[in-house]
Design a protein around this motif. Structure first.
Motif, PDB file in Angstrom:
ATOM      1  N   TYR A 261       0.826  -1.143   0.157  1.00  0.00           N
ATOM      2  CA  TYR A 261      -0.017  -0.058  -0.071  1.00  0.00           C
ATOM      3  C   TYR A 261       0.977   1.330   0.075  1.00  0.00           C
ATOM      4  CZ  TYR A 261      -4.108  -3.023   1.124  1.00  0.00           C
ATOM      5  OH  TYR A 261      -4.717  -4.047   1.048  1.00  0.00           O
ATOM      6  N   TYR A 262       0.508   2.249  -0.788  1.00  0.00           N
ATOM      7  CA  TYR A 262       1.218   3.414  -1.056  1.00  0.00           C
ATOM      8  C   TYR A 262       0.318   4.449  -0.755  1.00  0.00           C
ATOM      9  CZ  TYR A 262       4.715   0.583  -3.081  1.00  0.00           C
ATOM     10  OH  TYR A 262       5.810  -0.389  -3.191  1.00  0.00           O
ATOM     11  N   ASN A 263       0.750   5.709  -0.398  1.00  0.00           N
ATOM     12  CA  ASN A 263       0.189   7.085  -0.545  1.00  0.00           C
ATOM     13  C   ASN A 263       0.616   7.739  -1.872  1.00  0.00           C
ATOM     14  OD1 ASN A 263      -1.070   7.070   2.287  1.00  0.00           O
ATOM     15  ND2 ASN A 263       0.791   7.944   3.072  1.00  0.00           N
ATOM     16  N   TRP A 264      -0.423   8.075  -2.486  1.00  0.00           N
ATOM     17  CA  TRP A 264      -0.457   8.349  -3.891  1.00  0.00           C
ATOM     18  C   TRP A 264      -0.616   9.724  -4.293  1.00  0.00           C
ATOM     19  CZ3 TRP A 264       1.981   4.961  -6.878  1.00  0.00           C
ATOM     20  CH2 TRP A 264       2.010   3.603  -6.906  1.00  0.00           C
ATOM     21  N   LYS A 265       0.324  10.729  -4.864  1.00  0.00           N
ATOM     22  CA  LYS A 265       0.159  12.195  -5.024  1.00  0.00           C
ATOM     23  C   LYS A 265       0.300  12.279  -6.564  1.00  0.00           C
ATOM     24  CE  LYS A 265       0.050  13.523  -0.801  1.00  0.00           C
ATOM     25  NZ  LYS A 265      -1.108  13.959  -0.266  1.00  0.00           N
ATOM     26  N   PRO A 266      -0.192  13.307  -7.332  1.00  0.00           N
ATOM     27  CA  PRO A 266      -0.161  13.333  -8.739  1.00  0.00           C
ATOM     28  C   PRO A 266       1.217  13.478  -9.072  1.00  0.00           C
ATOM     29  CG  PRO A 266      -2.260  14.901  -7.735  1.00  0.00           C
ATOM     30  CD  PRO A 266      -1.018  14.213  -6.645  1.00  0.00           C
ATOM     31  N   TYR A 267       1.488  13.058 -10.177  1.00  0.00           N
ATOM     32  CA  TYR A 267       2.814  13.278 -11.023  1.00  0.00           C
ATOM     33  C   TYR A 267       2.365  13.902 -12.329  1.00  0.00           C
ATOM     34  CZ  TYR A 267       7.392  12.501 -13.402  1.00  0.00           C
ATOM     35  OH  TYR A 267       8.319  12.654 -14.147  1.00  0.00           O
ATOM     36  N   THR A 268       3.111  15.220 -12.749  1.00  0.00           N
ATOM     37  CA  THR A 268       2.746  15.657 -13.817  1.00  0.00           C
ATOM     38  C   THR A 268       3.932  16.071 -14.594  1.00  0.00           C
ATOM     39  OG1 THR A 268       2.487  17.811 -12.485  1.00  0.00           O
ATOM     40  CG2 THR A 268       0.361  16.612 -13.143  1.00  0.00           C
ATOM     41  N   GLY A 269       5.251  15.402 -14.133  1.00  0.00           N
ATOM     42  CA  GLY A 269       6.367  15.719 -14.943  1.00  0.00           C
ATOM     43  C   GLY A 269       6.485  15.381 -16.222  1.00  0.00           C
ATOM     44  N   GLY A 270       7.389  15.400 -16.834  1.00  0.00           N
ATOM     45  CA  GLY A 270       7.765  15.057 -18.390  1.00  0.00           C
ATOM     46  C   GLY A 270       7.559  13.782 -18.807  1.00  0.00           C
ATOM     47  N   GLY A 271       7.120  13.702 -20.030  1.00  0.00           N
ATOM     48  CA  GLY A 271       6.918  12.332 -20.376  1.00  0.00           C
ATOM     49  C   GLY A 271       5.851  11.643 -20.327  1.00  0.00           C
ATOM     50  N   VAL A 272       4.786  12.388 -19.533  1.00  0.00           N
ATOM     51  CA  VAL A 272       3.471  11.662 -19.542  1.00  0.00           C
ATOM     52  C   VAL A 272       2.382  12.343 -20.063  1.00  0.00           C
ATOM     53  CG1 VAL A 272       4.283  10.716 -17.227  1.00  0.00           C
ATOM     54  CG2 VAL A 272       3.239  12.761 -17.363  1.00  0.00           C
ATOM     55  N   LYS A 273       1.130  11.714 -20.505  1.00  0.00           N
ATOM     56  CA  LYS A 273       0.149  12.317 -21.194  1.00  0.00           C
ATOM     57  C   LYS A 273      -0.628  13.230 -20.133  1.00  0.00           C
ATOM     58  CE  LYS A 273      -0.280   8.398 -24.355  1.00  0.00           C
ATOM     59  NZ  LYS A 273      -1.102   7.347 -24.328  1.00  0.00           N
ATOM     60  N   PRO A 274      -1.069  14.333 -20.479  1.00  0.00           N
ATOM     61  CA  PRO A 274      -1.669  15.310 -19.284  1.00  0.00           C
ATOM     62  C   PRO A 274      -2.863  14.770 -18.795  1.00  0.00           C
ATOM     63  CG  PRO A 274      -1.646  16.257 -21.742  1.00  0.00           C
ATOM     64  CD  PRO A 274      -0.622  14.950 -21.673  1.00  0.00           C
ATOM     65  N   CYS A 275      -3.614  14.018 -19.774  1.00  0.00           N
ATOM     66  CA  CYS A 275      -5.015  13.378 -19.149  1.00  0.00           C
ATOM     67  C   CYS A 275      -4.984  11.893 -18.834  1.00  0.00           C
ATOM     68  CB  CYS A 275      -5.853  13.725 -20.572  1.00  0.00           C
ATOM     69  SG  CYS A 275      -6.373  15.364 -20.871  1.00  0.00           S
ATOM     70  N   ALA A 276      -3.800  11.624 -18.671  1.00  0.00           N
ATOM     71  CA  ALA A 276      -3.811  10.265 -17.941  1.00  0.00           C
ATOM     72  C   ALA A 276      -3.460  10.473 -16.677  1.00  0.00           C
ATOM     73  CB  ALA A 276      -2.486   9.420 -18.579  1.00  0.00           C
ATOM     74  N   LEU A 277      -4.207   9.635 -15.592  1.00  0.00           N
ATOM     75  CA  LEU A 277      -3.893   9.948 -14.243  1.00  0.00           C
ATOM     76  C   LEU A 277      -2.399   9.044 -13.714  1.00  0.00           C
ATOM     77  CD1 LEU A 277      -5.028  10.805 -11.366  1.00  0.00           C
ATOM     78  CD2 LEU A 277      -6.093   8.625 -11.277  1.00  0.00           C
ATOM     79  N   ASN A 278      -1.257   9.835 -13.661  1.00  0.00           N
ATOM     80  CA  ASN A 278      -0.096   9.305 -13.237  1.00  0.00           C
ATOM     81  C   ASN A 278       0.307   9.749 -11.856  1.00  0.00           C
ATOM     82  OD1 ASN A 278       1.471   8.193 -15.621  1.00  0.00           O
ATOM     83  ND2 ASN A 278       0.453   9.721 -16.357  1.00  0.00           N
ATOM     84  N   CYS A 279       0.466   8.870 -11.128  1.00  0.00           N
ATOM     85  CA  CYS A 279       0.563   9.056  -9.485  1.00  0.00           C
ATOM     86  C   CYS A 279       1.607   8.554  -9.116  1.00  0.00           C
ATOM     87  CB  CYS A 279      -0.627   8.268  -8.822  1.00  0.00           C
ATOM     88  SG  CYS A 279      -2.274   8.704  -9.205  1.00  0.00           S
ATOM     89  N   LEU A 280       2.571   9.416  -8.089  1.00  0.00           N
ATOM     90  CA  LEU A 280       3.718   9.391  -7.561  1.00  0.00           C
ATOM     91  C   LEU A 280       3.711   8.632  -6.217  1.00  0.00           C
ATOM     92  CD1 LEU A 280       6.982  10.046  -7.728  1.00  0.00           C
ATOM     93  CD2 LEU A 280       6.133  11.890  -6.526  1.00  0.00           C
ATOM     94  N   ALA A 281       4.449   7.534  -5.912  1.00  0.00           N
ATOM     95  CA  ALA A 281       4.277   7.055  -4.623  1.00  0.00           C
ATOM     96  C   ALA A 281       5.273   7.900  -3.500  1.00  0.00           C
ATOM     97  CB  ALA A 281       4.985   5.672  -4.816  1.00  0.00           C
ATOM     98  N   GLU A 282       4.209   8.530  -2.529  1.00  0.00           N
ATOM     99  CA  GLU A 282       4.909   9.402  -1.699  1.00  0.00           C
ATOM    100  C   GLU A 282       5.975   8.738  -0.879  1.00  0.00           C
ATOM    101  OE1 GLU A 282       3.184  13.111   0.866  1.00  0.00           O
ATOM    102  OE2 GLU A 282       2.223  11.148   1.007  1.00  0.00           O
ATOM    103  N   GLY A 283       7.204   9.445  -0.674  1.00  0.00           N
ATOM    104  CA  GLY A 283       8.223   8.766  -0.009  1.00  0.00           C
ATOM    105  C   GLY A 283       8.967   7.704  -1.173  1.00  0.00           C
ATOM    106  N   TYR A 284       8.666   7.472  -2.298  1.00  0.00           N
ATOM    107  CA  TYR A 284       9.047   6.506  -3.061  1.00  0.00           C
ATOM    108  C   TYR A 284       9.503   7.030  -4.248  1.00  0.00           C
ATOM    109  CZ  TYR A 284       7.631   2.743   0.215  1.00  0.00           C
ATOM    110  OH  TYR A 284       7.249   2.181   1.267  1.00  0.00           O
ATOM    111  N   ASN A 285      10.646   6.407  -4.974  1.00  0.00           N
ATOM    112  CA  ASN A 285      11.106   7.223  -6.213  1.00  0.00           C
ATOM    113  C   ASN A 285      10.697   6.599  -7.443  1.00  0.00           C
ATOM    114  OD1 ASN A 285      12.532   9.006  -7.832  1.00  0.00           O
ATOM    115  ND2 ASN A 285      14.356   7.763  -7.934  1.00  0.00           N
TER     116      ASN A 285
END
Length: 615
Positions: free
Chosen positions: A134-158
């Motif tokens: 289980y992870y805590n997810w935050k939005p990821y809007t960095g480079g190389g991702v589609k703006p309308c896809a839901l990309n999430c960053l695992a908080e505390g993980y790379n």
């Protein structure tokens, strides 16, 4: 036989009619009451060799607008229509135009402190395991991702991952843009929060304004301190917009930002912050410090307090450029003397990196005094020049694998197989691809066949054949045995292991035809009551069903007789010469014996020999 064109039935090996509920193939011969010889055409039996006249489809009415995708902050609702008025038939054309339309709804800003809409969508996955954790997810809007896809960053993980191919309709494409995502694609939203609107903010961030409510402030600060330290660059007044602070060249100095009360927001107390977004004075400041470009600080504004841009000097200041627009108070209706004209913007980026994209030069309305963009309504619509467009990046794309979607698994359990199409293709045009040999694709070929649903199937009911119908005629029953078996049929389980609600029937009604009616069955005739001469004999007569059971349903008029007259031959008894035939003395009833015909009985014949002689 008309139904064959809509649903094809076949005779199985066990002489049972079965169907997959699919229509017969086009051209299958058919027959109806009015068509002696026909063929199947689009589910109907029509005269053989004819093609019914085609009917083009027409759009039906729009449905009511659906529920808004958001409760605030600018969502969308949709309305649909179907090509069914009429539906295309006989090879007619499908309707042209949009099947689904969208409109903005709930465009009011969300209450202060509300959670970001994209952030909430990522957080919805916090309670779902990802690769067993289980992870805590935050939005990821960095480079190389589609703006309308839901990309999430695992908080505390790379690492980040795509949790959904499309965000909820109404989600902003970018943090600093009003454009929203619909069906996974970014759609333009005007500054009035209306989908597809051409309303634009002017340089003062006034929606639909003419740029007359602010004035530009810009300059270059290149002073230095001999011993280094913090130094004021410029004051940014409250209400300022389009703030841009940037070093002229890379250096060891750092841009800092503080309040009027000397509270540092960025890079204060000789402590350097990591580059990121800072929420300050009612707006978002983006602090960037690339490894190969000069440092910068930008914000759209408007700011809600006075701010001071500082620089932490550690070496000679090579220069810091600043630019922002400050609000001004004007009397009257604005700059009536300022003119406006149409201008082409610079060429946009190419829409594709290869195989032919396009570039556009959008036409916008600008103020003549400072070249700032304003709403189109300020320029003469009749004088608007056409938008320029040109092809770009027309060279073919590098070969790549085309990977189709997995097919449905062949089995729901006990291990099935699913397949997908894998081709080496090269895009050579915007809508043209060519298939190449696999050797042209340099990466490892993806698999196109794999096992699926390998879990064991639950026990299931298996039935044996039906028994014959009993009894042999009339209403009866057929029986069979239902067994609870393993999916591979090798094991038998107690019935409780299989679901009782779908246990197949083990007894059904049947009939082999009407039974014959009950009938009279006579027995054998009994012995004649007279040993000599006439007598009577009896027999039994019973009404029996076809199964031999007594019945009372036989017609009495057809009942055979149970008694009949019979005659027994009389034996002539020789009289010896020594014995005289006479009636026994003292017997006075010999005349009665003769009268009542008892002479046939041996006793009376002996006792009344003379009387009975000759009779």
């Amino acid at each position: 036989m008309k139904e064959v064109c809509r649903e094809l039935w076949c005779l199985s090996k066990s002489n049972r009619c079965v169907t997959n509920s699919i229509p017969a193939a086009e051209g299958t011969l058919c027959q109806t009451g009015s068509i002696e010889k026909g063929w199947c055409y689009q589910g109907e039996c029509v005269a053989f060799g004819t093609w019914p006249q085609s009917v083009d489809g027409g759009w039906g009415p729009w449905s009511l607008w659906g529920e808004c995708s958001r409760t605030c902050g600018g969502g969308v609702s949709s309305s649909m229509r179907h090509c069914d008025s009429p539906a295309p038939s006989g090879g007619g054309k499908y309707c042209l135009g949009e099947r689904k339309r969208y409109r903005s709804c709930n465009t009011d800003a969300c209450p202060a402190g509300s959670r970001d809409f994209r952030e909430k969508q990522c957080a919805d996955f916090d309670s779902m395991p990802f690769r067993g954790k289980y992870y805590n997810w935050k939005p990821y809007t960095g480079g190389g991702v589609k703006p309308c896809a839901l990309n999430c960053l695992a908080e505390g993980y790379n690492f980040y991952t795509e949790r959904s191919p499309a965000v909820v309709d109404g989600t902003r494409c970018q943090a600093d843009s009003l454009d929203i995502c619909i069906n996974g694609e970014c759609k333009h939203v005007g500054c009035d929060n209306i989908l597809g609107s051409d309303a634009k903010e002017d340089r003062c961030r006034v929606c639909g304004g003419d740029g007359s409510t602010c004035e530009a402030t810009e300059g270059l600060f290149n002073d230095s301190l001999p011993r280094g330290g913090y130094m004021e660059v410029v004051q940014i007044p409250k209400g300022s917009v389009h703030i841009e602070i940037k070093e002229v060249a890379m250096s060891k100095n750092y841009i800092a930002l503080k309040s009027e009360g000397d509270d540092y927001y960025i890079n204060g107390a000789w402590t350097i912050d990591w580059p990121r977004k800072f929420d300050i004075a009612g707006t978002a400041f983006h602090y960037r410090r690339p490894s190969d470009e000069p440092e910068s600080l930008e914000a759209l504004g408007a700011t809600t307090e006075n701010l001071f841009v500082m620089v932490l000097l550690q070496e000679q200041n090579l220069g810091i450029r600043y630019k922002f627009n400050v609000p001004i108070q004007r009397t009257g209706s604005g700059d009536n003397e300022v003119g406006f004209s149409w201008h082409h913007l610079p060429w946009s980026e190419c829409s594709a990196t290869c195989a032919g994209g396009s570039q556009k030069q959008e036409v916008v309305c600008k103020r003549l005094d400072d070249n700032s963009v304003v709403q189109n309504s300020y320029c003469d619509p009749d004088g608007k020049p056409p938008e320029n467009q040109r092809d770009c990046n027309t060279e073919p794309c590098p070969p790549e694998w085309f990977i189709g979607d997995w097919s449905e698994c062949g089995k729901t359990c006990d291990g099935g197989i699913r397949t997908r199409t894998v081709l080496c293709i090269r895009k050579i045009g915007p809508a043209e691809e060519e298939t190449l040999e696999d050797t042209h694709c340099l990466t490892h070929r993806p698999i196109e066949r794999e096992s699926c649903n390998n879990q064991s199937c639950p026990p299931k009911w298996v039935t044996l054949d039906w028994s014959e119908c009993t009894p042999k005629c009339g209403p009866g029953f057929k029986h069979r045995i239902a067994l609870c078996k393993s999916s591979d049929l090798t094991k038998t389980f107690p019935p409780a292991h299989c679901p009782s609600h779908n246990k197949p029937p083990v007894r059904i009604r049947c009939s082999l035809g009407r039974c014959p009616p009950p009938r009279w069955i006579p027995g054998e005739w009994g012995q004649c009551s007279a040993q000599c001469g006439l007598g009577q004999q009896m027999r039994t007569v019973q009404c029996l069903s076809y199964t031999g059971q007594p019945s009372n349903e036989c017609a009495e008029s057809l009942r055979p007789t149970t008694m009949q007259q019979c005659e027994s031959k009389c034996d002539a008894t020789p009289i010896s010469n020594g014995d005289e035939c006479k009636d026994v003395n003292k017997v006075a009833y010999c005349p009665l014996v003769l009268k009542f015909k008892f002479c046939s009985r041996a006793y009376f014949r002996q006792m009344c020999c003379k009387t009975c002689q000759g009779h």
